[in-house]
Design an enzyme around this catalytic site. Structure first.
Site, PDB file in Angstrom:
ATOM      1  N   SER A  22       0.827  -1.214   0.000  1.00 26.73           N
ATOM      2  CA  SER A  22       0.000   0.000   0.000  1.00 26.73           C
ATOM      3  C   SER A  22       0.857   1.258   0.000  1.00 26.73           C
ATOM      4  O   SER A  22       0.617   2.193  -0.773  1.00 26.73           O
ATOM      5  CB  SER A  22      -0.922   0.010   1.222  1.00 26.73           C
ATOM      6  OG  SER A  22      -1.820  -1.070   1.193  1.00 26.73           O
ATOM      7  N   ARG A  26       1.732   4.012  -3.299  1.00 28.98           N
ATOM      8  CA  ARG A  26       1.472   5.448  -3.136  1.00 28.98           C
ATOM      9  C   ARG A  26       2.760   6.251  -3.304  1.00 28.98           C
ATOM     10  O   ARG A  26       2.789   7.268  -4.008  1.00 28.98           O
ATOM     11  CB  ARG A  26       0.852   5.707  -1.759  1.00 28.98           C
ATOM     12  CG  ARG A  26      -0.608   5.284  -1.662  1.00 28.98           C
ATOM     13  CD  ARG A  26      -1.057   5.085  -0.225  1.00 28.98           C
ATOM     14  NE  ARG A  26      -2.490   4.867  -0.126  1.00 28.98           N
ATOM     15  CZ  ARG A  26      -3.093   3.694  -0.398  1.00 28.98           C
ATOM     16  NH1 ARG A  26      -2.359   2.655  -0.775  1.00 28.98           N
ATOM     17  NH2 ARG A  26      -4.401   3.567  -0.289  1.00 28.98           N
ATOM     18  N   GLY A  69      -5.026  -4.213  -9.360  1.00 31.40           N
ATOM     19  CA  GLY A  69      -6.107  -3.239  -9.252  1.00 31.40           C
ATOM     20  C   GLY A  69      -5.636  -1.879  -8.785  1.00 31.40           C
ATOM     21  O   GLY A  69      -6.064  -0.837  -9.294  1.00 31.40           O
ATOM     22  N   ASP A 296      -9.419  -6.319   3.470  1.00 35.83           N
ATOM     23  CA  ASP A 296      -8.446  -7.332   3.056  1.00 35.83           C
ATOM     24  C   ASP A 296      -8.129  -8.337   4.157  1.00 35.83           C
ATOM     25  O   ASP A 296      -7.478  -9.359   3.905  1.00 35.83           O
ATOM     26  CB  ASP A 296      -7.151  -6.672   2.587  1.00 35.83           C
ATOM     27  CG  ASP A 296      -7.285  -6.049   1.209  1.00 35.83           C
ATOM     28  OD1 ASP A 296      -8.253  -6.385   0.500  1.00 35.83           O
ATOM     29  OD2 ASP A 296      -6.431  -5.223   0.837  1.00 35.83           O
ATOM     30  N   LYS A 323     -13.170  -7.550  -5.710  1.00 36.42           N
ATOM     31  CA  LYS A 323     -11.723  -7.694  -5.546  1.00 36.42           C
ATOM     32  C   LYS A 323     -11.174  -8.588  -6.659  1.00 36.42           C
ATOM     33  O   LYS A 323     -11.810  -8.753  -7.700  1.00 36.42           O
ATOM     34  CB  LYS A 323     -11.418  -8.266  -4.156  1.00 36.42           C
ATOM     35  CG  LYS A 323     -11.826  -7.354  -3.005  1.00 36.42           C
ATOM     36  CD  LYS A 323     -10.871  -6.180  -2.860  1.00 36.42           C
ATOM     37  CE  LYS A 323     -11.166  -5.373  -1.610  1.00 36.42           C
ATOM     38  NZ  LYS A 323     -10.187  -4.283  -1.399  1.00 36.42           N
ATOM     39  N   ARG A 372      -4.821 -13.544  -1.754  1.00 38.36           N
ATOM     40  CA  ARG A 372      -5.224 -13.664  -0.344  1.00 38.36           C
ATOM     41  C   ARG A 372      -5.968 -14.973  -0.043  1.00 38.36           C
ATOM     42  O   ARG A 372      -6.052 -15.374   1.110  1.00 38.36           O
ATOM     43  CB  ARG A 372      -6.033 -12.446   0.084  1.00 38.36           C
ATOM     44  CG  ARG A 372      -5.238 -11.159  -0.046  1.00 38.36           C
ATOM     45  CD  ARG A 372      -5.703 -10.046   0.842  1.00 38.36           C
ATOM     46  NE  ARG A 372      -5.026  -8.798   0.499  1.00 38.36           N
ATOM     47  CZ  ARG A 372      -3.801  -8.466   0.894  1.00 38.36           C
ATOM     48  NH1 ARG A 372      -3.109  -9.287   1.665  1.00 38.36           N
ATOM     49  NH2 ARG A 372      -3.264  -7.318   0.521  1.00 38.36           N
TER      50      ARG A 372
END
Length: 415
Positions: A22, A26, A69, A296, A323, A372
């Site tokens: 994450s 970014r 995604g 998640d 997802k 996952r």
């Protein structure tokens, strides 16, 4: 390919977790918007981050982000403010994941974006240009990645951005993580009300930036300790920080209710340290939790609670339908193979009241091209003794070294 995973009788391991996907994704986009020349340090080596690195490095006419995604959402906004014309596409599943909410929002800001196949879905043809910015309203219950994508380009907009989030706001911690990362690069980005974020038009400042380890990846090791039959089970996880803004850092509180204590080597905020997980022998009778801010983690806790024979009721899961796969349907199907009847209520929740059925004779967990699913079900070997996972290579999307780390911890993995 199918892996047969056999669990060790004792669990004692020291694991170098992957860097946060994450934060990596970014920081990469912000780094590119800043015109920086030094890549962020300790970037994740997962598939999702690799496709962003490749796209930013080469900026080809057609950008294939495969199954990522996050990359699709972030790069769509990035390309809208970057000179040139590009087509962005992905896997068949990605081409069937809706993106119209983000595209509509960018178009309202003046972006030049066309659908090249099916309206509302990738591929997209994007011609980048300077956008005016200003006031924009968007539903708060959409993917936080849509919101984060808009926020990250906001300092580049002529008039900045005043973003109003209407209705219920889900995954707020991920929005806060975006704002924090943006501020680290020197821009003004703040909540000015409970539902309004303002970003001033101001260039990002290129800086050296270090990425902490991934709390989402840590959740699978918490699961292993919780499910281990070894009362002395203990795992050390390296590179995590106390007070992390990663939404999934809530695992340390949730697993406390499942009998796992979290011990930080260093509690200085923002300083990576070693975290020790150990059993405390006291656990709740059931777990009820709203996962709207940490969707998640749902797979981890569905598998863990069921394996611990702990009834649960999890809400806030509407986003699981869009997802990498429909995770609600996938969880119900795969848990039934193991003998657990999971209820999905109105389609936005998952619950288990203890109802069982006859498990399949030869169980192999399908992963549905979803990392996952493999990551959350593999630790069930601690309870079952062993478990088979189909298409185990999907873990490269977020945790490429997962199977090597399991071997390091004493698991036996064979094809």
């Amino acid at each position: 390919m199918t892996y047969n995973i056999t669990a060790p009788e004792q669990l004692n391991a020291n694991i170098n977790l992957p860097a946060s996907k994450s934060i990596s994704n970014r920081a990469l986009v912000i780094y590119a918007l800043s015109g920086g020349e030094i890549l962020p340090d300790n970037l994740s080596d997962c598939d999702d981050t690799e496709v962003i690195i490749e796209a930013l490095k080469y900026m080809p006419e057609t950008i294939d982000i495969k199954a990522a995604g996050t990359a699709m959402r972030f790069m769509t906004a990035f390309l809208a403010v970057t000179p040139g014309t590009h087509v962005i596409t992905g896997t068949e599943r990605m081409r069937n994941r809706p993106i119209h909410i983000l595209v509509d929002a960018l178009r309202r800001l003046g972006a030049d974006i066309e659908y090249t196949e099916k309206d509302g879905f990738p591929p997209l043809r994007i011609t980048g240009k300077e956008l005016e910015g200003g006031r924009l309203d968007i539903q708060g219950n959409v993917s936080s990645q849509f919101i984060s994508a808009l926020l990250m380009i906001a300092p580049k907009l002529k008039n900045g951005l005043k973003l109003k989030l209407d209705g219920d706001i889900i995954s707020r911690p991920y929005v806060d993580l975006t704002l924090c990362t943006m501020r680290d690069f020197g821009v003004d980005a703040e909540w000015t009300d409970t539902d309004i974020i303002e970003v001033k038009p101001k260039p990002y400042t290129p800086i050296k930036y270090y990425i902490e380890s991934d709390w989402s990846a840590a959740s699978y090791w918490y699961e292993m300790v919780a499910l281990s039959k070894d009362p002395e089970a203990e795992v050390e996880l390296n590179g995590l920080t106390d007070g992390s803004l990663q939404g999934d850092s809530v695992v340390k509180y949730l697993f406390n209710m499942l009998g796992i204590k979290t011990i930080f080597g260093n509690k200085q905020r923002g300083v990576p340290t070693t975290v020790r997980l150990k059993k405390i022998g006291i656990r709740s009778a059931r777990l009820d939790y709203d996962f709207k801010n940490q969707p998640d983690l749902a797979q981890t806790f569905v598998v863990t609670c069921a394996m611990m024979n702990m009834p649960f009721h999890f809400t806030g899961l509407a986003s699981l339908h869009i997802k990498e796969t429909d995770r609600i349907a996938a969880l119900k199907t795969e848990m039934k193979k193991l003998g657990y009847i999971i209820d999905d209520g109105d389609g936005t929740e998952l619950s288990w009241n203890g109802e069982r059925c006859e498990p399949d004779a030869d169980i192999a967990i399908d992963t549905y091209e979803d990392h996952r699913m493999a990551l959350a079900f593999a630790p069930a070997a601690m309870t079952l003794g062993s478990i088979k996972i189909n298409n185990p290579q999907v873990v490269t999307k977020s945790y490429p070294n997962f199977w090597d780390d399991l071997r390091k911890a004493g698991f036996i993995i064979s094809e």
